[in-house]
Design an enzyme around this catalytic site. Sequence first.
Site, mmCIF file in Angstrom:
data_model
loop_
_atom_site.group_PDB
_atom_site.id
_atom_site.type_symbol
_atom_site.label_atom_id
_atom_site.label_comp_id
_atom_site.label_asym_id
_atom_site.label_seq_id
_atom_site.Cartn_x
_atom_site.Cartn_y
_atom_site.Cartn_z
ATOM 1 N N LYS A 9 1.028 -1.472 0.035
ATOM 2 C CA LYS A 9 -0.388 -0.071 -0.211
ATOM 3 C C LYS A 9 0.692 1.319 -0.050
ATOM 4 O O LYS A 9 2.316 1.303 0.238
ATOM 5 C CB LYS A 9 -1.035 0.318 1.356
ATOM 6 C CG LYS A 9 -1.661 -0.811 1.271
ATOM 7 C CD LYS A 9 -3.168 -0.892 2.266
ATOM 8 C CE LYS A 9 -3.899 -2.723 2.326
ATOM 9 N NZ LYS A 9 -4.483 -2.315 3.876
ATOM 10 N N TYR A 49 -11.497 -2.994 -3.312
ATOM 11 C CA TYR A 49 -12.488 -3.119 -2.023
ATOM 12 C C TYR A 49 -14.333 -2.808 -2.021
ATOM 13 O O TYR A 49 -14.599 -2.778 -1.369
ATOM 14 C CB TYR A 49 -12.106 -2.077 -1.343
ATOM 15 C CG TYR A 49 -11.033 -1.970 -0.799
ATOM 16 C CD1 TYR A 49 -10.831 -2.796 0.001
ATOM 17 C CD2 TYR A 49 -10.356 -0.920 -1.104
ATOM 18 C CE1 TYR A 49 -8.848 -3.030 0.845
ATOM 19 C CE2 TYR A 49 -8.449 -1.343 -0.082
ATOM 20 C CZ TYR A 49 -7.937 -2.710 0.194
ATOM 21 O OH TYR A 49 -7.025 -2.411 1.428
ATOM 22 N N ASN A 112 -1.981 -0.761 7.040
ATOM 23 C CA ASN A 112 -1.249 -1.193 7.678
ATOM 24 C C ASN A 112 -0.115 -2.346 6.320
ATOM 25 O O ASN A 112 0.029 -3.438 6.131
ATOM 26 C CB ASN A 112 -2.412 -2.483 8.216
ATOM 27 C CG ASN A 112 -3.778 -2.398 7.120
ATOM 28 O OD1 ASN A 112 -3.332 -2.191 5.836
ATOM 29 N ND2 ASN A 112 -4.388 -2.826 8.039
ATOM 30 N N HIS A 115 -2.016 -5.562 1.826
ATOM 31 C CA HIS A 115 -3.054 -6.228 1.611
ATOM 32 C C HIS A 115 -2.760 -7.645 0.967
ATOM 33 O O HIS A 115 -1.970 -7.680 0.323
ATOM 34 C CB HIS A 115 -3.496 -5.912 0.895
ATOM 35 C CG HIS A 115 -4.697 -6.084 -0.488
ATOM 36 N ND1 HIS A 115 -6.155 -6.717 1.035
ATOM 37 C CD2 HIS A 115 -5.224 -7.505 -0.986
ATOM 38 C CE1 HIS A 115 -6.672 -7.047 0.012
ATOM 39 N NE2 HIS A 115 -6.421 -8.498 -1.364
ATOM 40 N N GLU A 126 -9.038 -10.855 -7.350
ATOM 41 C CA GLU A 126 -7.749 -9.498 -7.498
ATOM 42 C C GLU A 126 -6.987 -9.830 -8.175
ATOM 43 O O GLU A 126 -6.298 -8.957 -8.755
ATOM 44 C CB GLU A 126 -7.411 -9.887 -6.187
ATOM 45 C CG GLU A 126 -8.645 -9.752 -4.904
ATOM 46 C CD GLU A 126 -7.932 -9.379 -3.535
ATOM 47 O OE1 GLU A 126 -6.918 -10.124 -2.860
ATOM 48 O OE2 GLU A 126 -9.254 -9.239 -2.966
HETATM 49 O O1 CDP Z 1 -7.209 -5.957 4.797
HETATM 50 P P1 CDP Z 1 -8.569 -7.070 5.964
HETATM 51 O O2 CDP Z 1 -8.659 -7.986 5.475
HETATM 52 O O3 CDP Z 1 -6.942 -7.538 6.767
HETATM 53 O O4 CDP Z 1 -8.973 -5.606 6.873
HETATM 54 P P2 CDP Z 1 -10.045 -5.601 5.988
HETATM 55 O O5 CDP Z 1 -11.517 -5.650 7.589
HETATM 56 O O6 CDP Z 1 -10.579 -6.589 4.771
HETATM 57 O O7 CDP Z 1 -10.147 -4.332 5.417
HETATM 58 C C1 CDP Z 1 -9.091 -3.874 4.309
HETATM 59 C C2 CDP Z 1 -8.749 -2.922 4.424
HETATM 60 O O8 CDP Z 1 -9.341 -1.626 5.283
HETATM 61 C C3 CDP Z 1 -7.780 -2.815 5.582
HETATM 62 O O9 CDP Z 1 -7.246 -3.148 5.261
HETATM 63 C C4 CDP Z 1 -7.400 -1.750 5.992
HETATM 64 O O10 CDP Z 1 -6.467 -0.658 5.411
HETATM 65 C C5 CDP Z 1 -8.603 -0.481 6.255
HETATM 66 N N1 CDP Z 1 -9.666 -0.230 7.128
HETATM 67 C C6 CDP Z 1 -9.967 0.964 7.528
HETATM 68 O O11 CDP Z 1 -9.384 1.957 7.447
HETATM 69 N N2 CDP Z 1 -10.902 0.808 8.740
HETATM 70 C C7 CDP Z 1 -11.214 0.648 9.639
HETATM 71 N N3 CDP Z 1 -11.995 0.030 10.400
HETATM 72 C C8 CDP Z 1 -10.765 -1.193 8.607
HETATM 73 C C9 CDP Z 1 -9.970 -1.257 7.754
#
Ligand code: CDP
Length: 153
Positions: A9, A49, A112, A115, A126
Amino acid sequence: MQRSFILLKPDCVQRRLMGQVISRFEQKGLNFVAMKMLQITPDLAKQHYAEHVEKAWYPTLEGFITGGPVVAAVVEGLEAIQVVRDMLGATSGLKASAGTIRGDFSSSRQMNLVHGSDGPEAAEREIALYFNDEELCGYEPTITPWLRAADED
Ligand code: CDP
Ligand code: MG
């Protein structure tokens, strides 16, 4: 053998962590079979997303993910999807275990760093979203006999 999609990212690129992150996947034994740098558009962000577009926090996520260049890649290996997810750690860097990429380098829920696809369907979707077939460069690494026994598959 399984393929997973990973995305370094914008925070990973800006913080000069690309090399360390790529090294971790290489050291684990995963095989990079595709890689490119690009700037994600709002349209691509909404496709990537799709499951989160309706969330209250989606607009800030879109701003973040389109806010600088990213590196998209495909890695290959045994159980690659779960192996990558385990290496990333929990979504929030504040919750992710030490020793994981997010646990070691991130103090944010949003920023974080990396991805990784969360399952076989997501990986297929993807990979197709970012790469066409000619961009996938499958090959057999010569080191394979020293990464695992011949009957492990
Ligand atoms: O990436 P991951 O599958 O672990 O998390 P996700 O729940 O699928 O969310 C996708 C991405 O959205 C995360 O990796 C974060 O960068 C972002 N995110 C965010 O900005 N705020 C949140 N409350 C949760 C996720
Ligand atoms: Mg997810």
